[in-house]
Design a protein around this motif. Structure first.
Motif, PDB file in Angstrom:
ATOM      1  N   ILE A 114       0.833  -1.051   0.100  1.00  0.00           N
ATOM      2  CA  ILE A 114       0.143  -0.087  -0.218  1.00  0.00           C
ATOM      3  C   ILE A 114       0.807   1.285  -0.098  1.00  0.00           C
ATOM      4  O   ILE A 114       1.687   1.295   0.915  1.00  0.00           O
ATOM      5  CB  ILE A 114      -0.743   0.010   1.239  1.00  0.00           C
ATOM      6  N   PHE A 115       0.719   2.056  -1.143  1.00  0.00           N
ATOM      7  CA  PHE A 115       1.466   3.079  -1.069  1.00  0.00           C
ATOM      8  C   PHE A 115       0.534   4.525  -0.772  1.00  0.00           C
ATOM      9  O   PHE A 115      -0.542   4.522  -1.145  1.00  0.00           O
ATOM     10  CB  PHE A 115       1.797   3.623  -2.555  1.00  0.00           C
ATOM     11  N   TYR A 116       0.988   5.267   0.081  1.00  0.00           N
ATOM     12  CA  TYR A 116       0.335   6.574   0.767  1.00  0.00           C
ATOM     13  C   TYR A 116       1.335   7.468   0.306  1.00  0.00           C
ATOM     14  O   TYR A 116       2.486   7.841   0.775  1.00  0.00           O
ATOM     15  CB  TYR A 116       0.256   6.463   2.319  1.00  0.00           C
ATOM     16  N   ILE A 117       0.683   8.517  -0.317  1.00  0.00           N
ATOM     17  CA  ILE A 117       1.393   9.836  -1.133  1.00  0.00           C
ATOM     18  C   ILE A 117       0.566  11.025  -0.901  1.00  0.00           C
ATOM     19  O   ILE A 117      -0.715  10.867  -1.274  1.00  0.00           O
ATOM     20  CB  ILE A 117       1.817   9.400  -2.447  1.00  0.00           C
ATOM     21  N   VAL A 118       1.045  12.213  -0.363  1.00  0.00           N
ATOM     22  CA  VAL A 118       0.329  13.414   0.029  1.00  0.00           C
ATOM     23  C   VAL A 118       0.981  14.272  -1.073  1.00  0.00           C
ATOM     24  O   VAL A 118       2.119  14.548  -1.073  1.00  0.00           O
ATOM     25  CB  VAL A 118       0.092  13.510   1.509  1.00  0.00           C
ATOM     26  N   VAL A 119       0.256  14.620  -1.982  1.00  0.00           N
ATOM     27  CA  VAL A 119       0.650  15.831  -2.837  1.00  0.00           C
ATOM     28  C   VAL A 119      -0.275  16.938  -2.989  1.00  0.00           C
ATOM     29  O   VAL A 119      -1.516  16.975  -2.754  1.00  0.00           O
ATOM     30  CB  VAL A 119       1.001  15.134  -4.067  1.00  0.00           C
ATOM     31  N   GLU A 120       0.413  18.063  -3.798  1.00  0.00           N
ATOM     32  CA  GLU A 120      -0.745  19.253  -4.249  1.00  0.00           C
ATOM     33  C   GLU A 120      -1.683  18.463  -5.234  1.00  0.00           C
ATOM     34  O   GLU A 120      -1.007  17.747  -6.049  1.00  0.00           O
ATOM     35  CB  GLU A 120       0.247  20.187  -4.987  1.00  0.00           C
TER      36      GLU A 120
END
Length: 111
Positions: free
Chosen positions: A59-65
């Motif tokens: 599971i990839f968690y990525i927070v971005v604009e």
């Protein structure tokens, strides 16, 4: 800000990391797990035995604009797609705020 949660086959992890590296995405979390989708399930034969089969996933968690979401999602899809059942799912949700514990700063500058 958006959070991208991608649940994909563990065997595709390196492909996805390479694709994200090309996009210069550095901040992410990867968690190993097991899962299954809603498709056909393999059942072990035998009287009274019903054993679910699970795929090894990450599971990839990525927070971005917000502006980077489409590009990142496309890269994950291309890197993880096999065309077979169980390739995975991607969930996108809105993040109200973020706080960097080290610097105590808030907002987009923390991602």
């Amino acid at each position: 800000m958006k959070k991208i949660e991608a649940i994909v086959l563990a065997s595709r992890e390196k492909n996805i990391l390479d694709a994200l590296r090309k996009l210069e995405i550095g901040g992410l979390t990867v968690i190993p797990g097991k899962g299954r989708g809603q498709g056909p399930r393999n059942v072990q034969p035998g009287p009274g035995r019903y054993i679910e089969k699970y795929n090894d996933v990450v599971i990839f968690y990525i927070v971005v604009e917000d502006s980077k979401v489409d590009e990142i999602v496309s890269a994950i899809i291309e890197a993880s797609h096999t065309g077979n059942l169980g390739d995975g799912k991607i969930f996108i949700s809105t993040i109200d705020d973020v706080i960097d514990i080290t610097t105590k700063q808030k907002g987009e500058k923390c991602i």
